[in-house]
Design an enzyme around this catalytic site. Structure first.
Site, PDB file in Angstrom:
ATOM      1  N   CYS A  16     -30.138  78.417  49.121  1.00 32.83           N
ATOM      2  CA  CYS A  16     -31.010  79.646  49.139  1.00 32.83           C
ATOM      3  C   CYS A  16     -31.134  80.476  47.791  1.00 32.83           C
ATOM      4  O   CYS A  16     -31.814  81.637  47.826  1.00 32.83           O
ATOM      5  CB  CYS A  16     -30.379  80.567  50.323  1.00 32.83           C
ATOM      6  SG  CYS A  16     -28.718  81.432  49.685  1.00 32.83           S
ATOM      7  N   HIS A  73      -5.355  77.631  50.770  1.00 35.55           N
ATOM      8  CA  HIS A  73      -5.778  78.443  49.750  1.00 35.55           C
ATOM      9  C   HIS A  73      -7.089  78.064  49.102  1.00 35.55           C
ATOM     10  O   HIS A  73      -7.793  78.496  48.381  1.00 35.55           O
ATOM     11  CB  HIS A  73      -4.934  78.821  48.518  1.00 35.55           C
ATOM     12  CG  HIS A  73      -3.778  79.387  49.050  1.00 35.55           C
ATOM     13  ND1 HIS A  73      -2.630  79.544  48.101  1.00 35.55           N
ATOM     14  CD2 HIS A  73      -3.507  80.148  50.307  1.00 35.55           C
ATOM     15  CE1 HIS A  73      -1.663  80.206  48.844  1.00 35.55           C
ATOM     16  NE2 HIS A  73      -2.272  80.548  50.175  1.00 35.55           N
ATOM     17  N   GLU A 131      13.854  75.179  39.681  1.00 39.15           N
ATOM     18  CA  GLU A 131      14.762  76.391  39.880  1.00 39.15           C
ATOM     19  C   GLU A 131      14.944  77.049  41.102  1.00 39.15           C
ATOM     20  O   GLU A 131      14.052  76.699  41.891  1.00 39.15           O
ATOM     21  CB  GLU A 131      14.459  77.350  38.813  1.00 39.15           C
ATOM     22  CG  GLU A 131      13.169  77.833  39.027  1.00 39.15           C
ATOM     23  CD  GLU A 131      12.384  79.016  37.964  1.00 39.15           C
ATOM     24  OE1 GLU A 131      11.966  79.894  38.347  1.00 39.15           O
ATOM     25  OE2 GLU A 131      12.999  78.678  36.957  1.00 39.15           O
ATOM     26  N   SER A 190       7.044  78.764  44.432  1.00 41.97           N
ATOM     27  CA  SER A 190       8.049  79.898  44.374  1.00 41.97           C
ATOM     28  C   SER A 190       8.621  80.466  45.461  1.00 41.97           C
ATOM     29  O   SER A 190       9.230  81.601  45.761  1.00 41.97           O
ATOM     30  CB  SER A 190       7.575  80.912  43.268  1.00 41.97           C
ATOM     31  OG  SER A 190       6.153  81.662  43.674  1.00 41.97           O
TER      32      SER A 190
HETATM   33  C1  BJW Z   1       8.057  73.115  39.474  1.00 42.54           C
HETATM   34  C2  BJW Z   1       7.983  72.617  38.473  1.00 42.54           C
HETATM   35  C3  BJW Z   1       7.860  71.035  38.457  1.00 42.54           C
HETATM   36  C4  BJW Z   1       7.497  74.227  38.056  1.00 42.54           C
HETATM   37  N1  BJW Z   1       8.741  70.257  39.514  1.00 42.54           N
HETATM   38  N2  BJW Z   1       8.845  72.589  40.454  1.00 42.54           N
HETATM   39  C5  BJW Z   1       3.594  89.664  53.879  1.00 42.54           C
HETATM   40  C6  BJW Z   1       4.553  90.363  53.185  1.00 42.54           C
HETATM   41  C7  BJW Z   1       4.159  90.918  51.967  1.00 42.54           C
HETATM   42  C8  BJW Z   1       2.919  90.607  51.444  1.00 42.54           C
HETATM   43  C9  BJW Z   1       1.963  89.989  52.211  1.00 42.54           C
HETATM   44  C10 BJW Z   1       2.459  89.306  53.613  1.00 42.54           C
HETATM   45  N3  BJW Z   1       1.518  88.737  54.054  1.00 42.54           N
HETATM   46  C11 BJW Z   1       0.346  88.734  53.225  1.00 42.54           C
HETATM   47  C12 BJW Z   1       0.724  89.357  52.020  1.00 42.54           C
HETATM   48  C13 BJW Z   1      -0.072  89.626  51.030  1.00 42.54           C
HETATM   49  C14 BJW Z   1      -0.414  88.426  50.173  1.00 42.54           C
HETATM   50  C15 BJW Z   1       1.312  88.013  49.384  1.00 42.54           C
HETATM   51  O1  BJW Z   1       1.564  86.950  49.854  1.00 42.54           O
HETATM   52  N4  BJW Z   1       1.672  88.717  48.710  1.00 42.54           N
HETATM   53  C16 BJW Z   1       2.837  88.584  47.766  1.00 42.54           C
HETATM   54  C17 BJW Z   1       2.888  88.363  46.478  1.00 42.54           C
HETATM   55  C18 BJW Z   1       3.758  89.675  48.390  1.00 42.54           C
HETATM   56  N5  BJW Z   1      -1.059  87.285  50.763  1.00 42.54           N
HETATM   57  C19 BJW Z   1      -2.252  87.230  50.966  1.00 42.54           C
HETATM   58  O2  BJW Z   1      -2.918  88.117  50.710  1.00 42.54           O
HETATM   59  C20 BJW Z   1      -2.635  86.128  51.783  1.00 42.54           C
HETATM   60  N6  BJW Z   1      -3.585  86.627  52.613  1.00 42.54           N
HETATM   61  C21 BJW Z   1      -2.993  86.917  53.956  1.00 42.54           C
HETATM   62  O3  BJW Z   1      -1.865  86.678  54.260  1.00 42.54           O
HETATM   63  O4  BJW Z   1      -4.050  87.560  54.616  1.00 42.54           O
HETATM   64  C22 BJW Z   1      -3.589  88.413  55.699  1.00 42.54           C
HETATM   65  C23 BJW Z   1      -2.712  89.701  54.953  1.00 42.54           C
HETATM   66  C24 BJW Z   1      -3.471  90.244  54.095  1.00 42.54           C
HETATM   67  C25 BJW Z   1      -2.937  91.309  53.472  1.00 42.54           C
HETATM   68  C26 BJW Z   1      -1.845  92.037  53.966  1.00 42.54           C
HETATM   69  C27 BJW Z   1      -1.241  91.339  55.016  1.00 42.54           C
HETATM   70  C28 BJW Z   1      -1.817  90.269  55.563  1.00 42.54           C
HETATM   71  C29 BJW Z   1      -3.511  85.142  50.655  1.00 42.54           C
HETATM   72  C30 BJW Z   1      -2.818  84.475  49.511  1.00 42.54           C
HETATM   73  C31 BJW Z   1      -3.711  83.799  48.791  1.00 42.54           C
HETATM   74  C32 BJW Z   1      -2.945  83.317  47.585  1.00 42.54           C
HETATM   75  N7  BJW Z   1      -4.101  83.026  46.579  1.00 42.54           N
HETATM   76  C33 BJW Z   1      -3.364  82.643  45.108  1.00 42.54           C
HETATM   77  C34 BJW Z   1      -4.310  82.839  43.958  1.00 42.54           C
HETATM   78  C35 BJW Z   1      -5.629  82.079  44.282  1.00 42.54           C
HETATM   79  C36 BJW Z   1      -6.523  82.231  43.012  1.00 42.54           C
HETATM   80  C37 BJW Z   1      -6.790  80.670  42.493  1.00 42.54           C
HETATM   81  O5  BJW Z   1      -5.707  80.001  42.349  1.00 42.54           O
HETATM   82  O6  BJW Z   1      -7.674  80.878  41.795  1.00 42.54           O
HETATM   83  O7  BJW Z   1      -2.875  81.157  45.311  1.00 42.54           O
HETATM   84  S1  BJW Z   1      -2.084  83.574  44.566  1.00 42.54           S
HETATM   85  C38 BJW Z   1      -1.157  82.032  43.797  1.00 42.54           C
HETATM   86  O8  BJW Z   1       0.154  82.004  44.458  1.00 42.54           O
HETATM   87  C39 BJW Z   1      -2.113  80.941  44.305  1.00 42.54           C
HETATM   88  C40 BJW Z   1      -0.962  79.953  44.678  1.00 42.54           C
HETATM   89  O9  BJW Z   1      -1.516  79.100  45.510  1.00 42.54           O
HETATM   90  C41 BJW Z   1       0.050  80.755  45.316  1.00 42.54           C
HETATM   91  C42 BJW Z   1       1.368  80.423  45.494  1.00 42.54           C
HETATM   92  O10 BJW Z   1       1.989  80.201  44.187  1.00 42.54           O
HETATM   93  P1  BJW Z   1       2.982  78.922  43.904  1.00 42.54           P
HETATM   94  O11 BJW Z   1       2.028  77.525  44.252  1.00 42.54           O
HETATM   95  O12 BJW Z   1       4.171  79.059  44.712  1.00 42.54           O
HETATM   96  O13 BJW Z   1       3.242  79.035  42.301  1.00 42.54           O
HETATM   97  P2  BJW Z   1       3.994  79.763  41.464  1.00 42.54           P
HETATM   98  O14 BJW Z   1       3.751  79.802  40.090  1.00 42.54           O
HETATM   99  O15 BJW Z   1       4.533  81.025  42.152  1.00 42.54           O
HETATM  100  O16 BJW Z   1       5.483  78.919  41.614  1.00 42.54           O
HETATM  101  C43 BJW Z   1       5.365  77.710  40.857  1.00 42.54           C
HETATM  102  C44 BJW Z   1       6.880  77.048  41.412  1.00 42.54           C
HETATM  103  O17 BJW Z   1       7.120  75.669  40.814  1.00 42.54           O
HETATM  104  C45 BJW Z   1       8.109  77.806  40.799  1.00 42.54           C
HETATM  105  O18 BJW Z   1       9.212  78.085  41.576  1.00 42.54           O
HETATM  106  C46 BJW Z   1       8.684  76.882  39.571  1.00 42.54           C
HETATM  107  O19 BJW Z   1      10.135  76.626  39.367  1.00 42.54           O
HETATM  108  C47 BJW Z   1       8.276  75.564  40.131  1.00 42.54           C
HETATM  109  N8  BJW Z   1       8.053  74.450  39.162  1.00 42.54           N
HETATM  110  N9  BJW Z   1       7.397  73.330  37.309  1.00 42.54           N
HETATM  111  C48 BJW Z   1       9.223  71.446  40.669  1.00 42.54           C
HETATM  112  N10 BJW Z   1       7.544  70.231  37.481  1.00 42.54           N
END
Ligand code: BJW
Length: 248
Positions: free
Chosen positions: A154, A122, A219, A193
């Site tokens: 630029c 990302h 979790e 997650s």
């Molecule tokens: C611990 C802990 C500890 C806590 N020890 N554990 C197919 C189906 C449906 C939707 C889509 C699909 N394909 C694409 C999409 C759309 C979208 C998507 O997935 N949406 C869903 C929400 C439904 N995806 C996209 O748009 C992606 N692009 C793409 O696929 O392009 C083609 C396309 C587009 C549109 C339609 C179809 C195709 C791009 C995704 C970009 C994600 N960007 C972000 C934000 C960037 C902003 C920024 O950072 O500034 O990236 S979203 C945010 O979520 C960030 C993260 O990298 C990402 C994942 O989150 P993560 O890392 O899992 O964090 P959390 O908070 O969710 O979870 C934390 C976990 O840690 C929890 O489980 C806790 O329990 C655990 N935890 N403490 C161990 N100590």
């Protein structure tokens, strides 16, 4: 803090004998360093709307607002350091012939911990991308000035080098993630997650290709039911312990 993880012996043997290992990380791995996660009780999306801040539409509408949010996050991140989970993953690189770390995190802490074979799916919050020429440059200024920042080459507008919702991932980066996932004998998925695609599908893909999948999370997640071992606990304690088990 010491704790014993319960992991079946045959899985331990498979990990110890593996040559091609992948780890996929998410925000939870950086939580113990003080980085906020996105979902969950104290997650960023509890207080901020992703649609207002992390989409190309939001940036077109109000680049200053989006940059202010990133400037705030960069300021929060600047003094933070990798934790034991980051260091354990960096160590794993020397334990296996072929170890790739795929991360969804943009905070740069894995590289700071010493991980070199790293795929940042990302992007990275410490890089900007010029909207005119696509030039990607490191920028560690905290706070940013001027705000929004300008391209040092630029003078045009730059954006955070981050993949926002609705944007495609860099095709070379996605190919690298998919290629290594398909080769994996062991796939460790930690601190995510498993909600955001395409990263969320990688563990299932690895499993379909015959890999042993191990989840580390505080979790259960949507993929907990399909993994070979679900290790419940913080990545800062479980990953170092996993490393110790591999070494025995
Ligand atoms: C611990 C802990 C500890 C806590 N020890 N554990 C197919 C189906 C449906 C939707 C889509 C699909 N394909 C694409 C999409 C759309 C979208 C998507 O997935 N949406 C869903 C929400 C439904 N995806 C996209 O748009 C992606 N692009 C793409 O696929 O392009 C083609 C396309 C587009 C549109 C339609 C179809 C195709 C791009 C995704 C970009 C994600 N960007 C972000 C934000 C960037 C902003 C920024 O950072 O500034 O990236 S979203 C945010 O979520 C960030 C993260 O990298 C990402 C994942 O989150 P993560 O890392 O899992 O964090 P959390 O908070 O969710 O979870 C934390 C976990 O840690 C929890 O489980 C806790 O329990 C655990 N935890 N403490 C161990 N100590």
């Amino acid at each position: 803090m010491e704790r014993n993880i319960n992991i079946p012996k045959e899985i331990v043997r498979s990990i110890a004998g593996a040559t091609r290992v992948i780890a996929l990380t998410g925000a939870g791995v950086s939580a113990e360093s003080g980085v906020p996660t996105f979902r969950g009780e104290d997650g960023l999306w509890r207080n901020y709307r992703a649609e207002d801040l992390a989409t190309p539409e939001a940036f077109r509408r109000d680049p200053k607002l989006v940059w202010e949010w990133y400037d705030w996050r960069r300021t929060l991140l600047a003094p933070l350091a990798p934790n034991a989970g980051h260091f354990a993953l960096a160590e794993m690189e020397s334990r296996f012939d072929d170890f790739t770390l795929i991360t969804q995190n943009v905070d740069g802490l894995h590289r700071m911990a010493g991980s070199a074979n790293l795929v940042e799916m990302h992007g990275n919050i410490w890089y900007t991308r010029c909207l005119r020429e696509g030039d990607v440059r490191e920028n560690r200024d905290v706070p940013l000035a001027p705000l929004p920042p300008l391209c040092t080459r630029c003078g045009g507008m730059v954006r955070p080098h981050i993949v926002w919702f609705g944007e495609s991932l860099d095709p070379d980066i996605l190919d690298r993630a998919l290629f290594s996932t398909r080769q994996a004998q062991v796939f460790i998925v930690a601190g995510t997650s498993a909600m955001v695609q395409p990263a969320a599908s990688l563990a299932g893909m690895a499993k379909q290709n015959g890999a042993i999948v191990i989840e580390v999370n505080v979790e259960p997640t949507p993929i907990s039911g399909m993994v070979d071992a679900s290790l419940q606990g913080s990545s800062g304690s479980v990953l170092p312990e996993l490393l110790r088990i591999i070494d025995v």
